[in-house]
Write an enzyme that holds these catalytic residues in place. Structure first.
Site, short mmCIF file in Angstrom:
data_model
loop_
_atom_site.label_atom_id
_atom_site.label_comp_id
_atom_site.label_asym_id
_atom_site.label_seq_id
_atom_site.Cartn_x
_atom_site.Cartn_y
_atom_site.Cartn_z
N PRO A 1 0.64 -1.11 0.00
CA PRO A 1 -0.01 0.17 0.01
C PRO A 1 0.76 1.19 0.18
O PRO A 1 1.84 1.48 0.62
CB PRO A 1 -0.77 -0.21 1.59
CG PRO A 1 -0.18 -1.45 2.20
CD PRO A 1 0.50 -2.09 1.18
N ASN A 2 0.25 2.24 -0.97
CA ASN A 2 0.80 3.58 -0.94
C ASN A 2 2.02 3.72 -1.65
O ASN A 2 2.31 5.01 -2.00
CB ASN A 2 1.10 4.34 0.48
CG ASN A 2 -0.46 4.32 1.33
OD1 ASN A 2 -1.51 4.88 0.84
ND2 ASN A 2 -0.37 3.71 2.57
N ARG B 1 6.34 12.17 -1.76
CA ARG B 1 6.39 12.75 -0.49
C ARG B 1 7.58 11.82 0.34
O ARG B 1 7.99 10.96 -0.10
CB ARG B 1 5.07 12.48 0.30
CG ARG B 1 4.67 11.02 0.65
CD ARG B 1 3.33 11.25 1.38
NE ARG B 1 2.81 9.94 1.51
CZ ARG B 1 3.20 9.01 2.57
NH1 ARG B 1 3.88 9.63 3.54
NH2 ARG B 1 2.57 8.03 2.81
N TYR C 1 12.53 8.21 1.38
CA TYR C 1 12.22 7.09 0.35
C TYR C 1 12.79 7.72 -1.00
O TYR C 1 12.70 6.74 -2.09
CB TYR C 1 10.57 7.15 0.22
CG TYR C 1 9.96 6.67 1.49
CD1 TYR C 1 10.22 5.10 1.63
CD2 TYR C 1 9.42 7.19 2.20
CE1 TYR C 1 9.63 4.65 2.99
CE2 TYR C 1 8.69 6.75 3.14
CZ TYR C 1 8.87 5.56 3.73
OH TYR C 1 8.27 4.88 4.84
N ASN D 1 7.91 -5.77 -1.22
CA ASN D 1 7.92 -4.55 -0.62
C ASN D 1 6.43 -4.50 -0.02
O ASN D 1 5.49 -3.98 -0.79
CB ASN D 1 8.51 -3.41 -1.08
CG ASN D 1 8.25 -2.13 0.08
OD1 ASN D 1 8.07 -2.41 1.16
ND2 ASN D 1 8.94 -1.23 -0.47
N ALA E 1 2.99 -1.47 4.45
CA ALA E 1 2.46 -1.33 5.72
C ALA E 1 1.90 -2.90 6.09
O ALA E 1 1.58 -3.11 7.30
CB ALA E 1 1.23 -0.32 5.96
N GLU F 1 12.33 -9.79 0.68
CA GLU F 1 11.84 -8.89 1.25
C GLU F 1 12.55 -7.72 1.09
O GLU F 1 13.63 -7.53 1.46
CB GLU F 1 11.31 -9.14 2.71
CG GLU F 1 10.80 -7.99 3.25
CD GLU F 1 10.52 -8.12 4.92
OE1 GLU F 1 10.92 -9.37 5.30
OE2 GLU F 1 9.97 -7.09 5.59
N HIS G 1 12.64 -3.07 1.57
CA HIS G 1 12.21 -2.05 2.21
C HIS G 1 13.44 -1.02 1.58
O HIS G 1 14.53 -1.15 1.58
CB HIS G 1 12.36 -2.02 3.79
CG HIS G 1 11.33 -3.07 4.35
ND1 HIS G 1 10.01 -2.84 4.19
CD2 HIS G 1 11.67 -4.35 4.73
CE1 HIS G 1 9.47 -3.72 4.57
NE2 HIS G 1 10.34 -4.93 5.09
N ARG H 1 14.38 3.66 11.92
CA ARG H 1 13.27 4.83 11.71
C ARG H 1 12.66 5.29 13.18
O ARG H 1 13.18 4.86 14.27
CB ARG H 1 11.94 3.96 11.09
CG ARG H 1 12.29 3.40 10.07
CD ARG H 1 12.54 4.70 8.79
NE ARG H 1 11.34 5.39 8.45
CZ ARG H 1 10.39 5.40 7.67
NH1 ARG H 1 10.28 4.06 6.82
NH2 ARG H 1 9.54 6.11 7.67
O1 CA2 Z 1 10.87 1.58 3.45
C1 CA2 Z 1 9.80 0.96 2.72
O2 CA2 Z 1 10.11 0.63 1.64
C2 CA2 Z 1 8.53 0.67 3.70
O3 CA2 Z 1 8.19 -0.73 3.24
C3 CA2 Z 1 7.75 1.64 2.92
C4 CA2 Z 1 6.37 1.73 3.64
C5 CA2 Z 1 6.37 1.67 5.15
O4 CA2 Z 1 5.24 1.69 5.66
C6 CA2 Z 1 7.59 0.91 5.71
O5 CA2 Z 1 7.56 1.08 7.01
C7 CA2 Z 1 8.81 0.91 5.10
C8 CA2 Z 1 5.28 2.45 3.04
C9 CA2 Z 1 5.73 3.99 3.10
C10 CA2 Z 1 4.28 4.66 2.56
O6 CA2 Z 1 4.37 5.04 1.11
C11 CA2 Z 1 5.07 6.14 0.67
C12 CA2 Z 1 4.45 6.60 -0.55
C13 CA2 Z 1 4.94 7.43 -1.10
C14 CA2 Z 1 6.15 8.01 -0.61
C15 CA2 Z 1 6.72 7.62 0.54
C16 CA2 Z 1 6.14 6.54 1.21
#
Ligand code: CA2
Length: 151
Positions: free
Chosen positions: A15-16, A23, A28, A77, A80, A101, A103, A110
């Protein structure tokens, strides 16, 4: 996809991550998910690669199940889902291919301690965390290497 389908590398994003690059670039980076797909395809070379993103847990479960037999491997990846995606965890236990996996950020470094507690790590082959989107490329490279060794 069943075992009759051609073997592929499956890059599955949670997700996301469709909003990657929009952002929190300090965490990221600036690359978009389209950039990540380009990177993965370049690393896979001639190997088939399926690249997907979903905000729905059931869809991720379906994709893992579809990759459960005879595939090159999974790069996931879970985003969440990393922390509470038990249906995905159960599905991952049923696959016969390696699972990496990934990230983008270092989840152990973090601001929130809960981000370090991946429930997926117990069933995956390996984990790459904190190398930015380059981690995806390294994961694809590892799966391609393992596949070549099997041939
Ligand atoms: O570091 C990663 O790749 C994460 O898996 C990203 C997830 C976060 O919940 C994990 O803790 C670490 C998702 C982050 C939210 O998605 C975003 C979307 C757009 C820009 C930044 C983050």
């Amino acid at each position: 996809m069943t075992s009759a389908q051609p073997a592929a590398i499956h890059v599955l994003n949670g997700p996301n991550l469709n909003l990657l690059g929009e952002r929190e670039p300090q965490i990221y980076g600036h690359e978009t998910l389209a950039d990540v797909e380009t990177l993965c395809r370049a690393e896979a070379g001639s190997l088939p690669l399926v690249f997907r993103q979903t905000n729905n847990e059931h869809e991720m479960v379906d994709w893992v199940q579809a990759a459960r037999r005879g595939q090159i491997g999974i790069v996931m990846n879970p985003a969440a889902f990393t922390y509470a995606g038990y249906p995905i965890l159960d599905a991952l236990k049923m696959v016969d291919c390696p699972v990496i996996e990934v990230h983008i950020s270092n989840i152990h470094r973090r601001e929130a301690e809960w981000r370090s507690k991946s429930i997926m790590t117990q069933v995956v082959t390996g984990i790459i965390s904190g190398l930015g989107v380059a981690g995806y490329g390294l994961a694809v490279r590892d799966l391609a290497r393992r596949w070549a060794l099997k041939a």
